[in-house]
Design a protein around this motif. Structure first.
Motif, mmCIF file in Angstrom:
data_model
loop_
_atom_site.group_PDB
_atom_site.id
_atom_site.type_symbol
_atom_site.label_atom_id
_atom_site.label_comp_id
_atom_site.label_asym_id
_atom_site.label_seq_id
_atom_site.Cartn_x
_atom_site.Cartn_y
_atom_site.Cartn_z
ATOM 1 N N HIS A 44 -9.271 -9.900 -11.794
ATOM 2 C CA HIS A 44 -7.877 -9.449 -11.844
ATOM 3 C C HIS A 44 -7.806 -7.962 -12.183
ATOM 4 C CE1 HIS A 44 -6.782 -13.675 -11.778
ATOM 5 N NE2 HIS A 44 -5.499 -13.358 -11.771
ATOM 6 N N TRP A 45 -8.758 -7.485 -12.966
ATOM 7 C CA TRP A 45 -8.785 -6.078 -13.362
ATOM 8 C C TRP A 45 -9.506 -5.205 -12.342
ATOM 9 C CZ3 TRP A 45 -6.475 -3.425 -17.293
ATOM 10 C CH2 TRP A 45 -5.720 -4.206 -18.166
ATOM 11 N N LEU A 46 -10.600 -5.707 -11.781
ATOM 12 C CA LEU A 46 -11.389 -4.892 -10.857
ATOM 13 C C LEU A 46 -10.776 -4.815 -9.465
ATOM 14 C CD1 LEU A 46 -15.023 -6.009 -11.822
ATOM 15 C CD2 LEU A 46 -13.770 -3.951 -12.558
ATOM 16 N N THR A 47 -10.204 -5.922 -8.999
ATOM 17 C CA THR A 47 -9.611 -5.967 -7.661
ATOM 18 C C THR A 47 -8.245 -6.650 -7.741
ATOM 19 O OG1 THR A 47 -10.759 -8.044 -7.181
ATOM 20 C CG2 THR A 47 -11.838 -6.008 -6.439
ATOM 21 N N PRO A 48 -7.255 -5.974 -8.296
ATOM 22 C CA PRO A 48 -5.956 -6.624 -8.507
ATOM 23 C C PRO A 48 -5.140 -6.840 -7.233
ATOM 24 C CG PRO A 48 -5.840 -4.328 -9.171
ATOM 25 C CD PRO A 48 -7.292 -4.614 -8.846
ATOM 26 N N HIS A 49 -5.401 -6.059 -6.182
ATOM 27 C CA HIS A 49 -4.542 -6.115 -4.993
ATOM 28 C C HIS A 49 -4.377 -7.525 -4.401
ATOM 29 C CE1 HIS A 49 -2.316 -4.649 -1.585
ATOM 30 N NE2 HIS A 49 -3.209 -5.190 -0.762
ATOM 31 N N PRO A 50 -5.442 -8.295 -4.197
ATOM 32 C CA PRO A 50 -5.234 -9.642 -3.646
ATOM 33 C C PRO A 50 -4.341 -10.511 -4.542
ATOM 34 C CG PRO A 50 -7.544 -9.052 -3.531
ATOM 35 C CD PRO A 50 -6.863 -7.983 -4.344
ATOM 36 N N PHE A 51 -4.464 -10.358 -5.844
ATOM 37 C CA PHE A 51 -3.643 -11.146 -6.759
ATOM 38 C C PHE A 51 -2.186 -10.698 -6.705
ATOM 39 C CE2 PHE A 51 -7.971 -11.190 -8.440
ATOM 40 C CZ PHE A 51 -8.204 -12.559 -8.494
ATOM 41 N N VAL A 52 -1.972 -9.403 -6.539
ATOM 42 C CA VAL A 52 -0.609 -8.880 -6.396
ATOM 43 C C VAL A 52 0.023 -9.466 -5.138
ATOM 44 C CG1 VAL A 52 0.741 -6.785 -5.955
ATOM 45 C CG2 VAL A 52 -1.041 -6.767 -7.709
ATOM 46 N N GLN A 53 -0.753 -9.590 -4.060
ATOM 47 C CA GLN A 53 -0.233 -10.142 -2.809
ATOM 48 C C GLN A 53 0.230 -11.591 -2.958
ATOM 49 O OE1 GLN A 53 -3.810 -9.073 -0.470
ATOM 50 N NE2 GLN A 53 -2.346 -8.195 0.984
ATOM 51 N N MET A 54 -0.327 -12.321 -3.907
ATOM 52 C CA MET A 54 0.044 -13.726 -4.120
ATOM 53 C C MET A 54 1.342 -13.874 -4.903
ATOM 54 S SD MET A 54 -3.551 -15.384 -5.302
ATOM 55 C CE MET A 54 -5.068 -14.924 -4.523
ATOM 56 N N MET A 55 1.749 -12.825 -5.602
ATOM 57 C CA MET A 55 2.884 -12.915 -6.516
ATOM 58 C C MET A 55 4.187 -13.166 -5.762
ATOM 59 S SD MET A 55 1.702 -12.455 -9.586
ATOM 60 C CE MET A 55 3.004 -11.835 -10.597
#
Length: 130
Positions: free
Chosen positions: A21-32
C-alpha cells in the motif's frame, strides 16, 4: 493448522500487503469507491494499519486487540473490493478477471474468520483436543 503458524502467516501477509500500500499505492487508489474522499490518504492509512495489525498479532500482550483491529480493517476495506467487482475495474498491475474479482469478496469473510480465531485465548496444551 497450528495456531502459531497460522498467526505468522496472517501477520506476514498483512505486513506485506501494508507495505505494498505504501510502495505502490496507485492500484489500491484505483479500487477505491468514488464516494470516499482522499483515496490516496486512505490507502496509506489502511496500509499503516495492516502493518500495525500484522506486527500486533506477533506481540502476545496485544495480539487479541490486533486481531480485532484487523477484523475492523477487513470490514472497512470491503467497499473497495465490492467496487472492483461491481464496476469491473481495470486495475494497474492486476490481471483483469471479473470472476477473480467476485471470488475475492468471500475471501474477506475468510480473513475475518482467520483474524477472529486470534481473538480467542489460547488453551493450555492440556486442554487442547486432538
Amino acid at each position: 493448522m497450528n495456531k502459531t503458524i497460522a498467526r505468522w502467516f496472517l501477520a506476514l501477509g498483512m505486513m506485506t500487503a501494508g507495505t505494498f500500500h505504501w510502495l505502490t499505492p496507485h492500484p489500491f487508489v484505483q479500487m477505491m469507491p468514488t464516494f470516499l474522499p482522499y483515496p490516496l490518504e486512505l490507502v496509506y492509512i489502511s496500509g499503516f494499519f495492516e502493518i500495525l495489525g500484522g506486527i500486533g498479532l506477533l506481540i502476545p500482550r496485544v495480539s487479541r486487540a490486533a486481531a480485532w483491529g484487523l477484523i475492523l480493517l477487513f470490514i472497512a476495506v470491503f467497499p473497495a473490493n465490492i467496487n472492483m467487482a461491481v464496476n469491473d475495474l481495470v486495475i494497474d498491475g492486476l490481471p483483469h478477471n471479473l470472476v477473480a474479482y467476485w471470488l475475492r469478496l468471500p475471501l474477506q469473510g475468510v480473513l475475518i474468520a482467520w483474524a477472529w480465531w486470534f481473538t480467542k485465548p489460547d488453551l493450555p496444551a492440556s486442554q487442547n483436543i486432538r
